[in-house]
Design a protein around this motif. Sequence first.
Motif, mmCIF file in Angstrom:
data_model
loop_
_atom_site.group_PDB
_atom_site.id
_atom_site.type_symbol
_atom_site.label_atom_id
_atom_site.label_comp_id
_atom_site.label_asym_id
_atom_site.label_seq_id
_atom_site.Cartn_x
_atom_site.Cartn_y
_atom_site.Cartn_z
ATOM 1 N N THR A 216 0.848 -1.190 0.000
ATOM 2 C CA THR A 216 0.000 0.000 0.000
ATOM 3 C C THR A 216 0.885 1.242 0.000
ATOM 4 O OG1 THR A 216 -1.757 -1.134 1.216
ATOM 5 C CG2 THR A 216 -1.791 1.278 1.243
ATOM 6 N N VAL A 217 0.737 2.063 -1.020
ATOM 7 C CA VAL A 217 1.572 3.255 -1.177
ATOM 8 C C VAL A 217 0.918 4.425 -0.458
ATOM 9 C CG1 VAL A 217 2.538 4.887 -2.831
ATOM 10 C CG2 VAL A 217 2.479 2.437 -3.378
ATOM 11 N N ILE A 218 1.695 5.110 0.395
ATOM 12 C CA ILE A 218 1.210 6.264 1.154
ATOM 13 C C ILE A 218 1.953 7.504 0.683
ATOM 14 C CG2 ILE A 218 0.777 7.206 3.451
ATOM 15 C CD1 ILE A 218 -0.571 4.516 2.984
ATOM 16 N N PRO A 219 1.389 8.297 -0.239
ATOM 17 C CA PRO A 219 2.067 9.516 -0.693
ATOM 18 C C PRO A 219 2.077 10.573 0.416
ATOM 19 C CG PRO A 219 0.365 8.798 -2.251
ATOM 20 C CD PRO A 219 0.135 8.059 -0.975
ATOM 21 N N VAL A 220 3.227 11.186 0.640
ATOM 22 C CA VAL A 220 3.388 12.225 1.656
ATOM 23 C C VAL A 220 3.972 13.459 0.983
ATOM 24 C CG1 VAL A 220 4.500 12.885 3.827
ATOM 25 C CG2 VAL A 220 3.720 10.522 3.488
ATOM 26 N N GLU A 221 3.364 14.597 1.224
ATOM 27 C CA GLU A 221 3.743 15.837 0.534
ATOM 28 C C GLU A 221 5.241 16.131 0.661
ATOM 29 O OE1 GLU A 221 2.886 20.646 0.783
ATOM 30 O OE2 GLU A 221 1.571 19.245 1.850
ATOM 31 N N ALA A 222 5.843 16.460 -0.473
ATOM 32 C CA ALA A 222 7.243 16.875 -0.524
ATOM 33 C C ALA A 222 7.342 17.949 -1.594
ATOM 34 C CB ALA A 222 8.153 15.691 -0.846
ATOM 35 N N GLY A 223 8.519 18.174 -2.083
ATOM 36 C CA GLY A 223 8.671 19.107 -3.191
ATOM 37 C C GLY A 223 9.038 20.500 -2.769
ATOM 38 N N GLY A 224 8.926 20.815 -1.481
ATOM 39 C CA GLY A 224 9.352 22.120 -1.019
ATOM 40 C C GLY A 224 10.859 22.167 -0.839
ATOM 41 N N CYS A 225 11.330 23.211 -0.219
ATOM 42 C CA CYS A 225 12.774 23.370 -0.070
ATOM 43 C C CYS A 225 13.360 22.406 0.952
ATOM 44 C CB CYS A 225 13.113 24.811 0.310
ATOM 45 S SG CYS A 225 12.387 25.346 1.876
ATOM 46 N N GLU A 226 12.513 21.731 1.748
ATOM 47 C CA GLU A 226 13.013 20.832 2.784
ATOM 48 C C GLU A 226 12.647 19.374 2.531
ATOM 49 O OE1 GLU A 226 11.827 22.324 6.584
ATOM 50 O OE2 GLU A 226 13.143 24.074 6.446
ATOM 51 N N GLY A 227 12.152 19.047 1.353
ATOM 52 C CA GLY A 227 11.833 17.660 1.044
ATOM 53 C C GLY A 227 10.559 17.185 1.707
#
Length: 468
Positions: A216-227
Amino acid sequence: MILLERNGVKPLYIQIYEHIRDEIISGQLREGHRLSATRAQAEKLGVSRNTVEQAYLQLCSEGYLENRRGSGYYVRYVDALLTDRDSAERKMQSFHRQSSSGAQKVLYDMKYGNCHMESFPLAKWRKAVEKALLSEEGRGTFSYGENYGDPALRSYLADYLERDRGVKCSPEQIIIGSGTQFLAGILLQLLRPGRCAIEEPGYDGIRYVLQNHGVTVIPVEAGGCEGIRLDRLSGKRIQAVYVTPSHQFPMGGVMPIQNRIELIRMAEEEGFFIMEDDYDSVFRYTAKAIPAMQGLDQYGRVIYLGSLSKILSPSIRLAYMVLPPVLKNRFDMSFSEYHNTVSGTLQKALRIFMEEGEWERHIRKTRLNSRKKHDILESALESGLGDGFRVTGKDAGVHMIIESSELTAEEMIVRCRRKGINVYSLEKYFALGTGRNRIIAGFGGIALADMEDASRRLVEALKIGTKK
């Protein structure tokens, strides 16, 4: 009218069948429509009656037609799902026609992950391969070899990783395999996680591996300057998390030291493992490379993943992982009878290449070339694009992200194609969100001599701020 090609590869009855089937799916022939009698249809097409009957019978067997005895052949009901799919396919074909209309031959492919041959030390690599084959120990290249990988290569990698990336390991902890996705599959068999967190957006190749293993894949927000957002990760009841802390893919953030320590602490407290993918750490242009998170780990919770794809070539399928002691023991028990998946000749050649100093010389040359290409592209985008665009992911790696406030990714792709450039949507890297107004422009596969022209064409394609 059905145009029949008597010298074509397809039999005549198949051509008739496909033509009528497509008319039914597209809605041109609706439910209850009576087809021409076989004799009349045969005369009209100039074929035998048996040929038409074969086509009609095939359509009946697949449920497109029904044969009403004494009355003829009639179109049956076709589910809307089929016609919707056909409509979607026609829209996609229309998009491809639009993409290619007015487009010239592709001059520059800005696909992420490409490497240009100008950076590949072909002559020296060839010599290393010849030495591997001709050396006394080269006779071993024709056997299966050690299942963990070539011992001398693993020993060199252990020294290199400690010196260059701050990774703490012995050669025995290093496992060599044919690519990061393959090694991730091995890891999942060791960990058997029910739930694994990934960065959102993030590397889609890992997401597919997880899904194919029933995780089960749990996407967690990233993409900002701190990963990856640690506050969104806590309490997810996961057994593993996949991260790219030194250069978050694809958005380019760097996980601060405090977050790295906190993530390791969370892993120990909540009982999960960290898969650290250090995929392009050598490509950092404004500061020293960020040390690997594995070097901070005191609990044996971090699994380090590395690859040669961005340094030598994606076609050389050689990656490696550093297992914590507890997982190395599991590997010994579960995979002791597995043969290594990377060519023994290639492994020995790489070790020779490294021992002769060519590896680190090549890294320095590739990093210098990449920085020059990065600077050319950055300068062109910053000076040429208007306020309606934002460029992110700079200062490291071999790609940049271009975001538009007015154009969709599809529109940007079409415009660039007309200028002879292939760029790609960011959409595939999202599991839940969207990248509909962002494209990824990779420059690793473009020659340094061509970088100015490619950058100019890219800017010319995008800089018009209003939609046509």
